[in-house]
Design a protein around this motif. Structure first.
Motif: not given
Lengths: 282, 282
Positions: B92, B96-102
């Motif tokens: 992570x 890292x998450x860059x979207x609106x969902x995981x």
């Protein structure tokens, strides 16, 4: 004396008592089509899938009223609004004939990242002006008034210049948005920040409340975490009873997201709201 | 503190993989706020210091990432066991998450694993992750009705060579060098009778049918044929290319009839495209 409720200004219907649509209950719902007033749907879980979740949602939306509830709008972020997200949200709302679309008064990330947490805002004039502007933009893109939920929070910012309830009330009035009043969140934050939850509830413009959330939490002694993992405690039901007298009957939703029990257990918990709604006007 | 700066600081603290003390002193956080000035931004509660309060968010972040990756990579989580949280934290930090969902958080897991020297057997873990990623992708693809066997039988003989078969959107083909497929079969074995990871070349078709995921083992020759179909080659070329291959990659004339009967009955194809330019879906 509590003024007589007049219903919400948006004309959103009292959908009755519902629960969140959760994967653990898909099988039960599809095989029994249970008697329940409505479902709340976690928007982001259905935006990018053509698989089973969407198959289930399409059938649920055909048979029950639904409202969309999101966690990634990041209305308070200083990053630009994610237009792709909003476009897909509108498409999903149209497809499911959602009665309204809600998200949280929070930010979830900056610099293009998403922490997938509902991070708290500082309650300042700068933050308020910023959030009002974005809430108006969101409502315009969605072609419906956005409904925002009060968050639960674990920190307080030293430079806040107003309490959360004042921020929320001014935001709702100035951006012309609806409110999703999470009574459990009010309780959790009132414990964590030591404020009077009744003062909070009484400051909320009743005619903008279009939905309630109820849930359980985890009390760690020094603070409370909003875990959605249990039955709601009596103090939370008392706050709901107090608030619903001000707002009248408003769509009420029980959230249970961790250690999710069988469907009927969640529904039974949700239906505890009935006795507080009885006899009230919408 | 201005809103943008506050959010950059708070995010830097929340996503930091170390202790809260390390997070507050990290260059990413200290760029926006010196650790010694924490109390100028966050208030204490009667029971928690400012650092303890922001630690609540910082401690929840890796748990969310872990839950998301464990949902997509249950085999990897099971295999790594106690090493999984450390793996998630490292992953992570880089992705890292860059979207609106995981949902797409784990898209880089196979490539990331390929660079982790401390995790062994690395090549097995990469194969396991590739297979699980294929299943995750198949889960979210658009559902498509399967082609009826009669539709293929109805193609005039003269047109068969120029016909192209369209696979269902969820079809994924995975070539493995280790026994990850066999290992994944034992994931739900409560007695943990997992095969020891070892090198073994195998070929797997992963797809979703009637909203359920499944895997089908393939021969190497069958795998190559399906790869050619996915690439859009007309059936005449698919056969010619297959017969011109050597060794295990070469199909026999008998194989084709058997495979196409099996694949059609398994719902591998969604439609046929006859000749150049014309389209027909089942």
């Amino acid at each position: 004396m509590t003024p007589k409720p007049k219903g919400n200004r948006f004309g959103f219907k009292d959908l009755g008592i519902g629960i969140g649509l959760r994967t653990a209950h898909y099988g039960h719902i599809l095989s029994t089509w249970p008697k329940i007033d409505w479902f709340e749907v976690l928007s982001e879980n259905y935006m990018d899938t053509g698989g089973r979740p969407m198959f289930v949602l399409d059938q649920v939306a055909e048979r029950y009223p639904v409202a969309l509830h999101g966690v990634s709008m990041s209305i308070g972020s200083t990053d630009p609004l994610n237009r792709e997200h909003l476009k897909k949200l509108k498409t999903l709302a149209d497809r499911t004939k959602a009665h309204w679309v809600s998200d949280h008064l929070c930010w979830t990330g900056v610099l293009g990242r998403n922490t997938h947490d509902l991070l708290p805002m500082p309650y300042t004039e700068e933050a308020l002006t910023h959030t009002i502007k974005r809430a108006k933009q969101v409502s315009e893109i969605l072609e419906r008034p956005i409904v925002l939920e009060n968050p639960s929070s674990y920190v307080e910012f030293a430079h806040s210049t107003m309490p959360e309830w004042e921020f929320l009330a001014r935001l709702a009035r100035e951006a012309n948005c609806g409110l999703l009043l999470d009574v459990n969140n009010v309780y959790v934050s009132s414990f964590n920040h030591r404020f009077d939850p009744l003062e909070y509830l009484d400051a909320i413009p009743a005619d903008r409340v279009v939905q309630y959330h109820l849930a359980g939490h985890t009390n760690k002694g020094t603070h409370i975490i909003d875990t959605h993992s249990d039955h709601a405690i009596d103090a939370v039901w008392r706050l709901y009873a107090h608030s619903v007298k001000r707002t009248g009957r408003v769509a009420t939703l029980y959230e249970w997201d961790e250690d999710v029990p069988p469907f009927d257990v969640v529904l039974k918990e949700a239906r505890k709201a009935e006795k507080f709604r009885k006899g009230l006007a919408q | 503190m201005r809103l943008g700066r506050l959010q950059k600081w708070m995010q830097a603290v929340v996503v930091h993989p170390g202790t809260t003390r390390q997070a507050l002193r990290s260059p990413e956080a200290a760029r926006h706020l010196a650790a010694a000035k924490l109390q100028t931004v966050l208030l204490p509660s009667p029971t928690l210091t400012p650092a303890e309060r922001i630690a609540i968010y910082q401690e929840m972040y890796p748990l969310r990432m872990r839950d998301a990756l464990a949902a997509d990579y249950p085999g990897l989580e099971h295999f790594l066991g106690d090493r999984f949280p450390e793996f998630v934290a490292a992953y992570a930090a880089v992705h890292p998450s860059r979207g609106y969902t995981l949902n797409r958080l784990g898209d880089h897991v196979p490539a990331f694993l390929g660079r982790q020297r401390r995790l062994t057997p690395r090549a097995f873990l990469v194969d396991l992750a590739r297979l699980e990623l294929a299943l995750t992708e198949a889960f979210d693809e658009q559902e498509s009705p399967a082609l009826d066997a009669g539709a293929i039988a109805a193609i005039p003989e003269a047109k068969i060579e120029s016909t192209r078969l369209i696979p269902v959107p969820s079809l994924r083909l995975v070539a493995l060098n280790w026994n990850a497929d066999e290992w994944l079969d034992t994931l739900r074995d409560d007695l943990h009778r997992h095969p020891r990871p070892h090198k073994r070349r195998s070929f797997v078709l992963a797809m979703r049918r009637n909203y359920a995921l499944y895997r089908l083992p393939l021969s190497e020759a069958g795998f190559c044929v399906l790869q050619d179909i996915v690439a859009g080659h007309p059936l005449g070329e698919v056969v010619t290319r297959s017969l011109s291959r050597r060794g295990a990659k070469r199909a026999s004339a008998d194989d084709f009839a058997r495979w196409f009967r099996l694949w059609t009955s398994e719902g591998v194809f969604a439609g046929i495209r006859k000749g150049a330019g014309s389209k027909k879906r089942a």
